[in-house]
Design a protein around this motif. Structure first.
Motif, mmCIF file in Angstrom:
data_model
loop_
_atom_site.group_PDB
_atom_site.id
_atom_site.type_symbol
_atom_site.label_atom_id
_atom_site.label_comp_id
_atom_site.label_asym_id
_atom_site.label_seq_id
_atom_site.Cartn_x
_atom_site.Cartn_y
_atom_site.Cartn_z
ATOM 1 N N GLU A 1 29.001 30.193 54.642
ATOM 2 C CA GLU A 1 29.417 29.261 53.442
ATOM 3 C C GLU A 1 29.945 27.944 53.688
ATOM 4 O O GLU A 1 30.407 27.677 54.627
ATOM 5 C CB GLU A 1 30.456 30.308 52.715
ATOM 6 C CG GLU A 1 31.572 30.560 53.200
ATOM 7 C CD GLU A 1 32.489 31.401 52.519
ATOM 8 O OE1 GLU A 1 31.915 32.234 51.856
ATOM 9 O OE2 GLU A 1 33.908 31.290 52.525
ATOM 10 N N ARG B 1 22.956 30.114 47.770
ATOM 11 C CA ARG B 1 23.430 30.446 46.596
ATOM 12 C C ARG B 1 24.246 29.722 45.925
ATOM 13 O O ARG B 1 25.550 29.339 46.688
ATOM 14 C CB ARG B 1 23.955 32.063 46.669
ATOM 15 C CG ARG B 1 24.134 32.893 45.524
ATOM 16 C CD ARG B 1 22.855 33.302 45.043
ATOM 17 N NE ARG B 1 22.995 34.398 43.863
ATOM 18 C CZ ARG B 1 22.242 34.931 43.251
ATOM 19 N NH1 ARG B 1 20.991 34.493 43.358
ATOM 20 N NH2 ARG B 1 22.133 35.854 42.389
ATOM 21 N N ASP C 1 25.306 31.937 40.266
ATOM 22 C CA ASP C 1 24.355 33.014 40.322
ATOM 23 C C ASP C 1 22.992 32.491 40.229
ATOM 24 O O ASP C 1 21.880 33.216 40.186
ATOM 25 C CB ASP C 1 24.609 33.898 38.805
ATOM 26 C CG ASP C 1 24.216 32.677 37.663
ATOM 27 O OD1 ASP C 1 23.833 31.551 37.976
ATOM 28 O OD2 ASP C 1 24.272 33.522 36.605
ATOM 29 N N ARG C 2 22.547 31.238 41.071
ATOM 30 C CA ARG C 2 21.522 30.870 41.164
ATOM 31 C C ARG C 2 21.033 30.632 42.627
ATOM 32 O O ARG C 2 21.801 30.378 43.386
ATOM 33 C CB ARG C 2 21.178 29.340 40.571
ATOM 34 C CG ARG C 2 21.415 29.493 39.012
ATOM 35 C CD ARG C 2 21.582 27.943 38.687
ATOM 36 N NE ARG C 2 22.504 27.276 39.011
ATOM 37 C CZ ARG C 2 22.638 25.873 39.135
ATOM 38 N NH1 ARG C 2 21.324 25.273 38.803
ATOM 39 N NH2 ARG C 2 23.671 25.321 39.596
ATOM 40 N N THR C 3 19.697 30.917 43.082
ATOM 41 C CA THR C 3 19.473 30.649 44.441
ATOM 42 C C THR C 3 18.448 29.296 44.440
ATOM 43 O O THR C 3 17.487 29.164 43.657
ATOM 44 C CB THR C 3 18.650 31.749 44.990
ATOM 45 O OG1 THR C 3 19.350 32.928 44.904
ATOM 46 C CG2 THR C 3 17.871 31.499 46.496
ATOM 47 N N GLU D 1 26.656 29.593 49.080
ATOM 48 C CA GLU D 1 26.486 30.512 50.098
ATOM 49 C C GLU D 1 25.050 30.299 50.715
ATOM 50 O O GLU D 1 24.146 30.439 50.165
ATOM 51 C CB GLU D 1 26.392 31.904 49.624
ATOM 52 C CG GLU D 1 26.290 33.163 50.788
ATOM 53 C CD GLU D 1 26.470 34.459 50.118
ATOM 54 O OE1 GLU D 1 25.411 35.242 50.063
ATOM 55 O OE2 GLU D 1 27.529 34.785 49.588
ATOM 56 N N GLY E 1 21.986 37.449 47.001
ATOM 57 C CA GLY E 1 21.973 36.114 47.528
ATOM 58 C C GLY E 1 20.940 36.133 49.028
ATOM 59 O O GLY E 1 20.416 37.087 49.253
#
Length: 402
Positions: free
Chosen positions: A251, A307, A310-312, A341, A350
């Motif tokens: 991270e 990540r 809440d989005r990739t 992340e 993730g």
């Protein structure tokens, strides 16, 4: 020393993975492979966690790592090391009760000389090349070497405690070479035992074979990647399918966030150009830190996933030496300092090391083991110094300023 990223290593996951691997090979002992700084997870903390999980052996490729384990106070369990060149400090390893692989007649000569120098019997595992074409004695070489090996054993210079080999296609359990190598290995064991060797352990299985090929478990299995919760057989199943949990989460914090217009080039050679007015975020990790340049975004696709909230999102444009860029989108609310992340357990949707491997056209082994030591490792779950259960994160390596 400040560094805007970290690899969080869950040592309790490593211990749990070893327990799971023991269940996959209930008739064999488990040697946890901790080579390459424990696949990037940290040599000594990972070794202690593996022992806490029930590993009765540890293994390193490089002799120096075996010596480092012992000098760090890892006095148990047994440690096997297998890769060294002429002139290596074998005497020191023997003094520290490290088992040594012998892959050639010249290596045996050096081991015997070192054992006599320190006045101790060297514990030796004969490495047989059963078809991988890498390190090891060919079957003909083994037959030629055995009389000399047994002679120096009678003189108590060495003890022949093991025979071992390595599979070429263990990640394809039905491949014809698995059976063929098993047959060559069985012949080598019979030859050694008929000549008078009294072996403690015979070992052939790596992570993939530990999980899928019980016929080659013998007395000892040698999982590596699976100890760290990654699947060595992604085409057959992910970690969860084998009772494993990835131990490492990488991270970072966003270094900068800024709004740019449509048509703005991003990173070197402008391999990505913003299609609309948008917000860019800089992640302060690059190829000098172990981020694969092959994970770059290209004109036809985004790069490796990260990540954000809440989005990739995929890397936009080229990976640089110490940073990459994300297109956060026109409605992004992120600010500098927000967490990103890169990869982790994948349990909450993730990205994983395997996702990165696919993006970079490589394998998950490389993704975790190439991570630079400049990136601090922080440990949770177990005390990295003792292997005891703890609750807090401990920062063991501070990273190097650049």
């Amino acid at each position: 020393m400040s560094f805007p990223a970290r690899a969080v290593v869950d040592l309790s996951a490593i211990a749990s993975n070893v327990r799971s691997l023991r269940a996959h090979a209930p008739t064999a002992q488990v040697l946890a492979v901790v080579k390459a700084d424990a696949y990037g997870h940290g040599l000594v903390p990972a070794a202690r966690a593996a022992v806490a999980g029930g590993a009765t052996w540890l293994g390193t490729a490089q002799l120096g790592e075996a010596i480092a384990l012992r000098t760090a106070g890892v006095t148990e369990p047994r440690v096997l090391t297998w890769l060294y060149a002429p002139g290596a400090p074998l005497a020191r390893a023997i003094e520290l009760d490290v088992d040594l692989a012998v892959s050639s007649a010249s290596a045996l000569t050096e081991v015997v000389a070192a054992a006599r120098l320190v006045g101790r019997t060297a514990r030796v595992h004969l490495k047989v090349d059963t078809g991988l074409g890498r390190n090891g004695l060919t079957p003909v070489d083994l037959a030629d070497l055995l009389p000399a090996a047994l002679r120096v054993q009678a003189e108590e210079a060495v003890a022949l405690v093991g025979i071992w080999s390595h599979l070429a296609f263990a990640d394809e359990p039905e491949h014809a070479t698995v059976r063929a190598q098993h047959e060559v290995f069985a012949d080598a064991v019979r030859l050694a035992e008929s000549a008078g060797a009294r072996l403690e352990v015979r070992h052939l299985a790596n992570s993939a074979a530990t999980l899928t090929s019980p016929q080659v478990h013998y007395d000892l299995v040698r999982p590596g990647l699976a100890v760290y919760g990654l699947s060595p057989l992604p085409q057959l199943g992910g970690p969860e399918d084998f009772g494993l949990v990835p131990a490492m989460t990488l991270e970072a914090e966003l270094a900068t966030v800024k709004r740019v217009p449509a048509g703005h080039g991003v990173s070197y050679a402008h391999q990505y150009v913003t299609p609309v007015d948008t917000v860019l975020g800089v992640v302060p990790l690059g190829y000098a830190d172990g981020i694969p340049r092959h994970a770059s975004g290209r004109p036809d696709r985004m790069g490796a996933p990260m990540r954000v909230g809440d989005r990739t999102l995929g890397i936009a444009g080229r990976v640089c030496m110490d940073q990459v860029v994300l297109d956060l989108g026109p409605d992004a609310s992120e600010q500098a300092g927000d967490r990103v992340e890169l990869f982790g357990t994948g349990l909450e949707g993730g990205p994983t090391a395997q996702d990165w491997a696919l993006a970079a056209d490589t394998i998950s082994y490389e993704i975790v083991s190439r991570l630079s030591t400049s990136v601090p490792r922080e440990y949770v779950g177990l005390d990295p110094q003792t292997g005891a259960v703890v609750g807090q994160v401990e920062d063991v390596t501070a990273g190097d300023a650049r």
